[in-house]
Design an enzyme around this catalytic site. Structure first.
Site, PDB file in Angstrom:
ATOM      1  N   GLU A   1       0.949  -1.154   0.047  1.00 39.87           N
ATOM      2  CA  GLU A   1      -0.022  -0.007   0.037  1.00 39.87           C
ATOM      3  C   GLU A   1       0.641   1.236   0.059  1.00 39.87           C
ATOM      4  OE1 GLU A   1      -2.715   0.576   3.341  1.00 39.87           O
ATOM      5  OE2 GLU A   1      -4.009   1.895   2.021  1.00 39.87           O
TER       6      GLU A   1
ATOM      7  N   CYS B   1      -6.666   1.424   2.723  1.00 40.46           N
ATOM      8  CA  CYS B   1      -7.862   2.607   2.656  1.00 40.46           C
ATOM      9  C   CYS B   1      -7.433   3.354   1.454  1.00 40.46           C
ATOM     10  CB  CYS B   1      -7.340   3.107   4.041  1.00 40.46           C
ATOM     11  SG  CYS B   1      -8.240   2.330   5.286  1.00 40.46           S
TER      12      CYS B   1
ATOM     13  N   ASN C   1     -12.402  -2.596   0.498  1.00 38.23           N
ATOM     14  CA  ASN C   1     -11.426  -2.709   1.331  1.00 38.23           C
ATOM     15  C   ASN C   1     -12.073  -2.360   2.653  1.00 38.23           C
ATOM     16  OD1 ASN C   1      -8.454  -2.863   2.483  1.00 38.23           O
ATOM     17  ND2 ASN C   1      -9.299  -0.793   3.210  1.00 38.23           N
ATOM     18  N   GLU C   2     -12.273  -3.500   3.862  1.00 39.25           N
ATOM     19  CA  GLU C   2     -12.506  -3.382   5.009  1.00 39.25           C
ATOM     20  C   GLU C   2     -14.016  -2.573   5.007  1.00 39.25           C
ATOM     21  OE1 GLU C   2      -8.991  -2.699   7.444  1.00 39.25           O
ATOM     22  OE2 GLU C   2      -9.396  -0.597   7.473  1.00 39.25           O
TER      23      GLU C   2
HETATM   24  O1  AHR Z   1      -2.259  -1.274   6.687  1.00 42.34           O
HETATM   25  C1  AHR Z   1      -2.785   0.001   7.047  1.00 42.34           C
HETATM   26  C2  AHR Z   1      -4.226   0.207   6.837  1.00 42.34           C
HETATM   27  O2  AHR Z   1      -4.941  -0.634   7.924  1.00 42.34           O
HETATM   28  C3  AHR Z   1      -5.004  -0.221   5.648  1.00 42.34           C
HETATM   29  O3  AHR Z   1      -4.933   0.565   4.680  1.00 42.34           O
HETATM   30  C4  AHR Z   1      -6.329  -0.289   5.970  1.00 42.34           C
HETATM   31  O4  AHR Z   1      -6.853  -1.425   5.184  1.00 42.34           O
HETATM   32  C5  AHR Z   1      -6.343  -0.770   7.427  1.00 42.34           C
HETATM   33  O5  AHR Z   1      -7.111  -0.212   8.201  1.00 42.34           O
END
Ligand code: AHR
Length: 672
Positions: free
Chosen positions: A58, A272, A399-400
C-alpha cells in the site's frame, strides 16, 4: 455466517500457558521435558493453498513516491496542493535559484497544460540570465547519488516568449538552453548535462548525467541560460539502475527485499488508499496507466501526494518480475467510512446511475490485464510493452468496508457482473476492519448470501491475541467463502517490531498452514515504511534514501514464504507442549518436507523426531533458526539484532534436535 466455535478445552489450556510463557520477562516454570513428535511422511495429507504467503503493498508511509518508485524528484508535476498538507503548494520541494547575476522569477500556471490530468506547470521568466536562473529540487529528503552511476533526466517544456516580456514580438530567436546539474547542498557540482527547449509546443527532452561523486542528499538544479520565458513540467530524474532495469522503474534494493520474500502474490494498491477519502478520491486504475505526464495524481489519504507514477502497469510488471500473482483491489463503489473530506459524512456510494460506467471500468481492468492484444484494453497493455497476458486470477473488490445497504447494493452490482462475465476470476470481498463484531458478522452473512468466492479479513492485535487464536480457522465452514487474511500484524503497546511479535505471528502462520484449505492467502501489513515519514507502525521493512532495515517480522514472513508447501501433514503435539507451535508441509513439486517449530518459551526445548514413511531421507539438511532476546528489535541504522542463521543438521527416520528459547526453527528435508 461462520462462527469461531469449538475451541478444544485442552487447547485453551495450552494456549493460555503459551501466552503466559510469551509475556515479556515471564520466567520459564521449569526445564521442559523432551517432546516426541511423530510425522507420517507417506500420508496423503491435506491439500493447502500454494499461494498462501504473499505481500500487501500500500502507498502508506511514503512507500511509493519517495520509496519503491525510483523517481528522485519530488513534486515533479507541480501538483502538490494545500489540501494534501497545509504547508504545501505547487512549488513545494522546489526553489528559485538565481546564479551569478542571474535575475528572474517562477510562477505556477494552468492555462495550457501538458495534459488535462496534469494541470499545473511552472513558468520560469529569465530577465537576466547571468550564471543561470531556474529551479532547485530537494528530492525526497535529498537526492541520493553514487559516483560513477548514471541518472536519466527528462522534462517537458515549451517556450513562452523571448526577449521582452509579454508585449514582445513573440519571435523565438533561439531555443532556451538549460544546464541541468546534480549539486551538493553547498553547491559543488556532482555532474551536469544540457538540454534545449525549442518552440511553443510541449516537448519532452532528455539527457543523462553521470555522477562524479557520492552524496546521500544532493539536489537537482535546472538552470535556464536564456532570456525569456519557458514553461516546464514533469521534471524527472531516475537512476539508470532500477529493478530489472525497467523504465519508470523501482528502487532496486527495496524491490529486491520484496522479491527475496518470494511472495506468491502481491495485493495492491491498498488498503484504505483504494476506497479513498471521499468519492472524488477513489483509486481509479485507469488514471494510473499510460505516459506518466498523463496520469492523474491525487491526494493520498495518508497525508501526502500520490503521483501514480507507480501505477497498474508497474505493479503488474513487478508482480511478474518477482513471480507473484497480481491481486489488485478496486473500490466497491463506496468511499471509506472514515472519509472526512466531505464534511465528515463517512461512507458514501457512487450514484447508482454512475455504477454501470464504474462496473465497465472494472471489466476493462480484466481486459487490460488478460485480454488479447486486439481488444481495446489489451491493446493498451500491448502498447505499454506487454503483449502477453498478465494472468490476472484474483481481484479484490472493496477494503474493510462498513457493511451497509449502500455498500451491499454496489458490491452486488459489481459482483453479479463479474460472476457472469468472468467466472475464471476469484473475486475477493470484504468483511470489515476487525476479526469480529458488527461488520465482520454482517460481511460474512452477506458473503454467504452472495456466494462470494473469498473474503478479506483484517486484524491488528497483541501478540497474546494471536496466540490465543491459533485455532480460529479450525472451525470455519469449508463449504463457504474461502479466506484471504489480507492484513494482520502483532502489535506491541509501543508498536515496536519485537521478536515477541514476530514469534506470535510465526505461531499464527503455522495455524494458517494447518488451515490452508480454507485460508488461501495471507499478507502482513504494512509492507514498507520510510524513516521520518511513517504514519503506521509496525511495518515489515523500514528504509531511508540509501539503506533499509529488515524487521524481525520480515524474516518470519520470508522463512514461511520460502518454505511453503501445498500439502499439510498433520503433526501431533502433546497437549502439555505449551510453548510450542509446529507445522509440517510438503512441497509436492520437490518432494521436500518442511518442518516449522515455534518455541516461545524461555528454555531450550529438546525434541525427539519420529519420521515414518519416507522413501529416502537426506541425511544432512538445512536448519534455519531465528532467535534472540524476546524484546529484541532490528533497529534502523544499527546492525540487525535478529537474523536467521542456517546450519546443517543430520536427520534420519529418528533424530534429536533442540529448539532454542524464543525461536522459530525451519528444517527442510529432501525426501526423494
Ligand atoms: O495497513 C494499514 C491500513 O490498515 C490499511 O490501509 C487499512 O486497510 C487498514 O485499516
Amino acid at each position: 455466517m461462520k462462527k469461531i466455535t469449538g475451541l478444544v478445552r485442552q487447547t485453551i489450556l495450552s494456549v493460555l500457558l503459551f501466552i503466559i510463557a510469551l509475556a515479556a520477562g515471564s520466567p520459564a516454570s521449569a526445564q521442559p521435558p523432551v517432546r516426541t513428535l511423530d510425522i507420517n511422511l507417506a500420508q496423503p495429507g491435506k491439500a493447502i493453498s500454494s499461494d498462501l504467503f504473499g505481500v500487501f503493498f500500500e502507498d502508506i508511509n511514503y512507500s511509493a513516491d519517495g520509496g519503491l518508485y525510483a523517481e528522485l524528484v519530488q513534486n515533479r508535476s507541480f501538483e502538490y496542493q494545500i489540501t494534501e498538507q497545509l504547508s504545501w503548494n505547487a512549488l513545494t520541494a522546489w526553489e528559485l535559484t538565481q546564479r551569478d547575476g542571474g535575475r528572474g522569477s517562477l510562477a505556477i500556471a494552468t492555462a495550457v497544460p501538458v495534459h488535462p490530468n496534469n494541470p499545473h506547470y511552472v513558468v520560469i521568466e529569465v530577465q537576466q540570465p547571468g550564471g543561470g536562473v531556474g529551479l532547485v529540487n530537494f528530492g525526497f529528503d535529498g537526492i541520493p547519488v553514487q559516483a560513477g552511476e548514471q541518472y536519466d533526466f527528462s522534462m517537458f517544456g515549451r517556450q513562452l516568449f523571448t526577449g521582452n516580456h509579454w508585449g514582445g514580438n513573440g519571435v523565438l530567436a533561439s531555443p532556451a538552453r538549460f544546464v541541468v546539474r546534480l549539486e551538493t547542498k553547498e553547491g559543488a557540482v556532482l555532474g551536469e548535462t544540457t538540454v534545449n527547449i525549442s518552440g511553443r509546443d510541449w516537448q519532452r527532452v532528455a539527457a543523462t548525467i553521470t555522477a562524479t561523486n557520492t552524496d546521500s542528499a544532493a539536489r537537482l538544479v535546472v538552470l535556464s541560460q536564456t532570456k525569456g520565458g519557458v514553461a516546464l513540467d514533469e521534471i524527472s530524474l531516475f537512476p539508470r539502475k532500477t529493478f530489472k532495469n525497467r523504465a519508470n522503474g523501482l528502487r532496486p534494493d527495496l524491490a529486491q527485499a520484496i522479491a527475496d520474500l518470494q511472495p506468491k502474490f502481491m495485493r495492491f494498491p491498498g488498503g484504505c488508499l483504494v476506497h479513498g477519502h471521499g468519492l472524488d478520491n477513489l483509486y481509479r486504475w485507469k488514471d494510473s496507466i499510460g505516459p506518466i505526464e498523463q496520469r492523474r495524481g491525487q491526494e493520498n489519504l495518508w497525508g501526502y501526494h500520490q503521483s501514480l507514477g507507480l501505477g497498474y502497469f508497474e505493479f503488474f510488471q513487478f508482480c511478474e518480475d518477482i513471480g507473484a500473482k497480481p491481486l489488485p483491489v478496486v473500490p466497491a463503489g463506496v468511499c471509506c467510512q472514515n472519509a472526512d473530506n466531505q464534511g465528515g459524512t463517512g461512507q458514501r456510494g457512487l450514484p447508482l446511475e454512475a455504477m454501470p460506467a464504474y462496473i465497465q471500468d472494472v471489466l476493462d481492468l480484466i481486459e487490460w490485464a488478460n485480454g488479447p492484444t486486439n481488444s481495446t484494453w489489451g491493446a493498451k497493455r500491448a502498447a505499454a510493452g506487454h503483449p502477453e497476458s498478465f494472468h490476472l486470477q484474483y481481484l479484490g473488490v472493496g477494503n474493510e468496508e462498513h457493511i451497509t445497504p449502500v455498500f451491499e447494493e454496489r458490491f452486488k452490482m459489481i459482483h453479479d457482473v463479474l460472476k457472469a462475465k468472468h467466472p475464471e476470476i476469484t473475486v475477493i470481498g470484504t468483511v470489515g476492519p476487525f476479526h469480529s463484531g458488527e461488520d465482520y458478522d454482517a460481511g460474512w452473512k452477506f458473503a454467504n448470501a452472495e456466494r462470494i468466492a473469498m473474503v478479506d479479513e483484517h486484524y491488528y492485535e497483541s501478540p497474546e491475541w494471536f496466540l490465543n487464536n491459533l485455532k480460529r480457522y479450525d472451525a470455519y465452514d469449508r463449504t463457504k467463502s474461502k479466506v484471504y487474511l489480507g492484513e494482520y500484524a502483532a502489535h506491541e503497546g509501543n508498536r515496536a517490531n519485537t521478536l515477541r511479535t514476530a514469534l506470535a505471528e510465526a505461531a499464527y502462520l503455522t495455524s494458517l498452514e494447518c488451515n490452508g484449505d480454507v485460508v488461501r492467502l495471507a499478507s502482513y501489513a504494512p509492507l514498507l515504511a520510510k524513516e521520518r515519514h511513517t504514519q503506521w507502525r509496525p511495518d515489515m521493512i523500514y528504509f531511508n534514501n540509501t539503506s533499509l532495515q529488515l524487521s524481525v517480522n520480515y524474516f518470519v514472513q520470508q522463512l514461511f514464504s520460502q518454505n511453503q508447501g501445498d500439502v499439510y501433514l498433520p503433526v501431533t503435539l502433546p497437549n502439555t507442549a505449551t510453548n510450542l507451535a509446529v507445522s509440517s508441509v510438503r512441497d509436492s513439486k520437490t518432494g521436500d518436507v518442511i518442518l516449522k517449530f515455534v518455541n516461545v518459551g524461555a528454555e531450550v526445548q529438546p525434541l525427539k523426531m519420529n519420521l515414518s514413511g519416507a522413501k529416502k531421507l537426506a541425511m544432512q539438511v538445512a536448519r534455519t533458526v531465528l532467535t534472540g532476546e524476546l524484546m529484541a528489535v532490528n533497529a534502523f541504522g544499527k546492525p540487525a539484532a535478529v537474523v536467521p542463521q542456517t546450519s546443517s543438521l543430520t536427520v534420519g527416520e529418528k533424530f534429536d534436535c533442540e529448539l532454542p528459547a524464543h525461536s522459530l526453527t525451519v528444517i527442510r528435508m529432501a525426501t526423494r
